[in-house]
Design an enzyme around this catalytic site. Structure first.
Site, PDB file in Angstrom:
ATOM      1  CB  SER A   1       0.938  -7.504   9.767  1.00  0.00           C
ATOM      2  OG  SER A   1       1.807  -7.780  10.758  1.00  0.00           O
TER       3      SER A   1
ATOM      4  N   GLY B   1      -3.880  -7.818   7.450  1.00  0.00           N
ATOM      5  CA  GLY B   1      -4.824  -6.837   7.828  1.00  0.00           C
ATOM      6  C   GLY B   1      -4.465  -5.535   8.064  1.00  0.00           C
ATOM      7  CG  ASP B   2      -1.511  -4.199  10.876  1.00  0.00           C
ATOM      8  OD1 ASP B   2      -2.274  -3.525  11.616  1.00  0.00           O
ATOM      9  OD2 ASP B   2      -0.797  -4.922  11.409  1.00  0.00           O
ATOM     10  CB  SER B   3      -0.880  -4.551   4.235  1.00  0.00           C
ATOM     11  OG  SER B   3       0.371  -4.587   4.916  1.00  0.00           O
TER      12      SER B   3
ATOM     13  CB  ALA C   1      -2.132   0.807   5.061  1.00  0.00           C
TER      14      ALA C   1
END
Length: 399
Positions: A166, A168-170, A173
């Site tokens: 994932s 994009g999530d990282s 963040a």
């Protein structure tokens, strides 16, 4: 040794990946992170993963390591008031609800900042808090797609590939943490007030597009997927060794190119005008890749690695996670950290990065599987709520 964020208190109102990963990074560096989950509707990450043991997956204790866990229902007025009271004692709020959700619960940033003007509110979402797409649901997959990353991944004529994580999530963040740290610096060094950090998955993916934006702006050039290559770096590719392993070889500047030619016995190319400059070599990518594949394919991966690195060239094997576990460099850098989990047994977690020489941070204990395990400690120490009132709040499902 105290981490660099010792004394910073964070309330994490987030689920799954982006927001909790931001909270985990802050916790690794010493922040006191209080993670709140709705009672009866706990973070779905507790069940996410490919493998499980007794209904438990291994991602949850890693993502929630070093955090204090409480339960709190923000849909109830009493829960909203508890949240506001907690935030009076916090430096940072992290949330990754769909934009408008906090506002619906009466917890808009304006109200939060009126209760605590020093608060930094980090809002992580798919598309940001403003703009025509703000209200859309946004996972990493869509952010990577609309942010430009997916288009250039994979091979020409095939479906756009994803990174396998994932991503994009990282990225979101990391950008959220960056924003939080800048906002804290502004507050504490320049005497500024608290503020809102608006981090979106879409923009976090878009931000790492190399030179694609200016090249399109000036030349109208649209980068297409190019498989294992990247068009402006030649040679920089993967090649299969004699023992069936993939090896990266990169020599995409003049000095490295000359060194590579000498090491593989192709000094004749140094006087060939077709290979004289960086730009000319990009036109000879097929021939260079074929030459390197022939050289690498005649050797085992270990020999390739030894010869090229011994000559100061850029090369390395393509690792699986099993290879990572066997590599002594990861151990020497404390990037594979073992912790005991009461439910899972021995658990190896990723270490802390980057490394700080004086305040390096550390890997906290695995996140507890007991929901609200720190309710009494957090609500008691920060808000003075005793056991009797806590029991009433539990019965009413506020916590």
């Amino acid at each position: 040794m105290p981490g660099p964020l010792e004394g910073v208190r964070v309330l994490e109102l987030a689920t799954l990946i982006a927001g909790p990963f931001a909270g985990r990074i802050l916790a690794d560096y010493g922040a006191e992170v209080i993670k709140a989950e709705p009672p009866g509707q706990l973070d779905p990450l507790r069940q996410w993963g490919n493998l499980e043991k007794d209904g438990r997956t291994v991602w949850w204790p890693v993502q929630s390591r070093g955090k204090k866990l409480i339960t709190l229902d923000l849909r109830q007025p009493r829960g909203q008031e508890l949240c506001l009271s907690l935030l009076e004692h916090c430096d940072v709020l992290i949330e990754n609800f769909r934009p408008g959700t906090l506002e619906k619960w009466g917890l808009a940033p304006e109200r939060l900042l009126s209760r605590n003007p020093r608060l930094v509110v980090a809002r992580v979402s798919g598309f940001g808090q403003t703009g025509p797409y703000a209200a859309r649901a946004g996972f990493a997959s869509v952010g990577e797609a609309m942010g430009g990353l997916r288009y250039i991944n994979g091979f020409p004529g095939q479906a756009p590939a994803r990174a396998g994580i994932s991503l994009g999530d990282s990225l979101a963040a990391f950008h959220a943490v960056q924003g939080v740290l800048m906002a804290l610096y502004h507050r504490d060094v320049h005497g500024g007030a608290g503020q809102v950090v608006d981090a979106s998955i879409l923009e976090s993916c878009f931000a790492i597009l190399d030179n694609m934006v200016p090249e399109y702006s000036v030349f109208g050039y649209v980068r297409e997927p190019n498989g294992t290559r990247i068009g402006y770096a030649v040679p920089s590719n993967v090649y299969r060794s004699r023992d069936g392993k993939w090896v990266v070889v990169a020599a995409n500047n003049d000095n490295l190119w000359r060194r590579l030619c000498r090491v593989i016995g192709r000094e004749d190319l140094l006087s060939d005008p077709r290979y004289a400059t960086y730009m000319e070599r990009t036109q000879q990518a097929d021939a260079i890749d074929a030459m390197l594949q022939e050289w690498v394919g005649a050797r085992d991966a270990a020999e390739v690695d030894s010869v090229l690195n011994g000559a100061g060239l850029v090369s390395g094997p393509v690792y699986s996670v099993a290879d990572i576990f066997e590599d002594p460099h990861y151990q020497a850098r404390d990037m594979l950290v073992a912790r005991a989990d009461p439910e899972l047994g021995a658990l190896v977690m990723p270490g802390v990065t980057p490394k700080l020489s004086e305040t390096p941070g550390s890997v906290g204990e695995p996140g507890s599987w007991d929901a609200g395990v720190d309710n009494a400690a957090v609500y008691g120490s920060l808000l003075g709520i005793g056991a009797g009132e806590l029991e009433v709040l539990r019965r009413e499902a506020v916590i």
